[in-house]
Design a protein around this motif. Structure first.
Motif, mmCIF file in Angstrom:
data_model
loop_
_atom_site.group_PDB
_atom_site.id
_atom_site.type_symbol
_atom_site.label_atom_id
_atom_site.label_comp_id
_atom_site.label_asym_id
_atom_site.label_seq_id
_atom_site.Cartn_x
_atom_site.Cartn_y
_atom_site.Cartn_z
ATOM 1 N N GLY A 120 0.808 -1.215 0.000
ATOM 2 C CA GLY A 120 0.000 0.000 0.000
ATOM 3 C C GLY A 120 0.839 1.261 0.000
ATOM 4 N N GLY A 121 2.024 1.200 -0.607
ATOM 5 C CA GLY A 121 2.891 2.372 -0.698
ATOM 6 C C GLY A 121 3.746 2.610 0.528
ATOM 7 N N ARG A 122 3.597 1.786 1.574
ATOM 8 C CA ARG A 122 4.351 1.978 2.813
ATOM 9 C C ARG A 122 5.280 0.808 3.073
ATOM 10 N N GLU A 123 6.450 1.105 3.597
ATOM 11 C CA GLU A 123 7.382 0.050 3.966
ATOM 12 C C GLU A 123 6.861 -0.663 5.208
ATOM 13 N N VAL A 124 6.792 -1.992 5.133
ATOM 14 C CA VAL A 124 6.289 -2.771 6.271
ATOM 15 C C VAL A 124 7.369 -3.648 6.900
ATOM 16 N N ALA A 125 8.486 -3.860 6.206
ATOM 17 C CA ALA A 125 9.569 -4.677 6.755
ATOM 18 C C ALA A 125 10.858 -4.371 6.024
ATOM 19 N N ARG A 126 11.983 -4.606 6.729
ATOM 20 C CA ARG A 126 13.304 -4.366 6.152
ATOM 21 C C ARG A 126 14.289 -5.377 6.721
ATOM 22 N N GLN A 127 15.202 -5.830 5.872
ATOM 23 C CA GLN A 127 16.235 -6.780 6.296
ATOM 24 C C GLN A 127 17.514 -6.479 5.539
ATOM 25 N N ALA A 128 18.592 -6.232 6.270
ATOM 26 C CA ALA A 128 19.894 -6.003 5.649
ATOM 27 C C ALA A 128 20.679 -7.308 5.619
ATOM 28 N N GLY A 129 21.503 -7.464 4.591
ATOM 29 C CA GLY A 129 22.364 -8.625 4.473
ATOM 30 C C GLY A 129 21.888 -9.596 3.410
ATOM 31 N N ALA A 130 22.846 -10.340 2.865
ATOM 32 C CA ALA A 130 22.552 -11.309 1.810
ATOM 33 C C ALA A 130 21.820 -12.517 2.395
ATOM 34 N N MET A 131 20.900 -13.057 1.608
ATOM 35 C CA MET A 131 20.150 -14.246 1.995
ATOM 36 C C MET A 131 20.047 -15.170 0.799
ATOM 37 N N ASP A 132 19.822 -16.458 1.060
ATOM 38 C CA ASP A 132 19.561 -17.381 -0.041
ATOM 39 C C ASP A 132 18.064 -17.359 -0.359
ATOM 40 N N ALA A 133 17.676 -18.063 -1.405
ATOM 41 C CA ALA A 133 16.282 -18.012 -1.873
ATOM 42 C C ALA A 133 15.299 -18.462 -0.797
ATOM 43 N N ASN A 134 15.603 -19.541 -0.094
ATOM 44 C CA ASN A 134 14.685 -20.031 0.934
ATOM 45 C C ASN A 134 14.508 -19.029 2.062
ATOM 46 N N ASN A 135 15.585 -18.370 2.465
ATOM 47 C CA ASN A 135 15.474 -17.360 3.519
ATOM 48 C C ASN A 135 14.712 -16.130 3.044
ATOM 49 N N ILE A 136 14.898 -15.751 1.793
ATOM 50 C CA ILE A 136 14.128 -14.626 1.240
ATOM 51 C C ILE A 136 12.646 -14.962 1.271
ATOM 52 N N LEU A 137 12.297 -16.159 0.791
ATOM 53 C CA LEU A 137 10.892 -16.580 0.772
ATOM 54 C C LEU A 137 10.309 -16.621 2.178
ATOM 55 N N ALA A 138 11.034 -17.200 3.120
ATOM 56 C CA ALA A 138 10.542 -17.295 4.494
ATOM 57 C C ALA A 138 10.369 -15.912 5.111
ATOM 58 N N TRP A 139 11.315 -15.011 4.853
ATOM 59 C CA TRP A 139 11.232 -13.657 5.395
ATOM 60 C C TRP A 139 10.001 -12.927 4.852
ATOM 61 N N VAL A 140 9.805 -12.998 3.536
ATOM 62 C CA VAL A 140 8.653 -12.326 2.915
ATOM 63 C C VAL A 140 7.347 -12.913 3.438
ATOM 64 N N GLN A 141 7.233 -14.229 3.413
ATOM 65 C CA GLN A 141 5.980 -14.865 3.839
ATOM 66 C C GLN A 141 5.699 -14.599 5.310
ATOM 67 N N GLY A 142 6.756 -14.565 6.142
ATOM 68 C CA GLY A 142 6.571 -14.257 7.547
ATOM 69 C C GLY A 142 6.010 -12.877 7.766
ATOM 70 N N HIS A 143 6.472 -11.911 6.997
ATOM 71 C CA HIS A 143 5.987 -10.538 7.174
ATOM 72 C C HIS A 143 4.603 -10.333 6.560
ATOM 73 N N LEU A 144 4.306 -11.025 5.485
ATOM 74 C CA LEU A 144 2.980 -10.880 4.876
ATOM 75 C C LEU A 144 1.907 -11.555 5.721
ATOM 76 N N SER A 145 2.260 -12.631 6.416
ATOM 77 C CA SER A 145 1.264 -13.318 7.239
ATOM 78 C C SER A 145 0.887 -12.481 8.464
ATOM 79 N N ARG A 146 1.730 -11.525 8.844
ATOM 80 C CA ARG A 146 1.448 -10.633 9.985
ATOM 81 C C ARG A 146 0.542 -9.477 9.605
ATOM 82 N N GLN A 147 0.364 -9.256 8.333
ATOM 83 C CA GLN A 147 -0.412 -8.094 7.868
ATOM 84 C C GLN A 147 -1.895 -8.316 7.994
#
Length: 147
Positions: A120-147
């Motif tokens: 919705g145009g607003r930042e809802v989560a941020r993560q610094a540092g390199a991640m592999d694909a599985n960690n990226i997916l888990a991070w995104v899904q974890g933050h979207l499930s909280r919305q």
């Protein structure tokens, strides 16, 4: 039938209305006729960034990176893999902070790579540092499930 979602074209930046139940059917842009989802991260410049983040009804995942950054280059193939699994539910983009310093400054990017999730145009989560694909997916899904 559900309410149409606004999806910004990764090619011409036109805003398209797509019924949510048809996102997985390979929708095309009404203006340029190219596919709205390519399975690859979309490179955005300063001029295009705001439109994609503010006008899109689906979440937007941003990789703030720079070409000289070793961890950014290491994460790039994993980010591309994650894109294939996240689309069409999420728009996945990349912003070169070296070429688009105004965006990095506006969003207070202090280290790269940095992932930021917008909804919705607003930042809802941020993560610094390199991640592999599985960690990226888990991070995104974890933050979207909280919305």
């Amino acid at each position: 039938m559900t309410t149409p979602l606004h999806i910004v074209c990764p090619h011409c930046d036109a805003v398209n209305r797509v019924p949510s139940e048809r996102l997985g059917e390979g929708p095309t842009c009404g203006k340029c006729q190219f596919e709205l989802f390519t399975g690859k991260p979309v490179d955005l410049s300063s001029a295009r960034f705001l439109k994609h983040v503010e006008r899109s009804d689906i979440p937007v995942l941003v990789d703030f990176w720079a070409p000289w950054c070793g961890p950014c280059r290491t994460m790039a193939p994993f980010y591309a893999q994650a894109t294939q699994r996240l689309e069409p539910r999420i728009r996945v983009v990349k912003v070169d902070t070296e070429a688009n310093q105004d965006i990095g400054a506006r969003h207070a990017i202090r280290s790269i790579p940095t992932l930021a999730l917008f909804r919705g145009g607003r930042e809802v989560a941020r993560q610094a540092g390199a991640m592999d694909a599985n960690n990226i997916l888990a991070w995104v899904q974890g933050h979207l499930s909280r919305q």
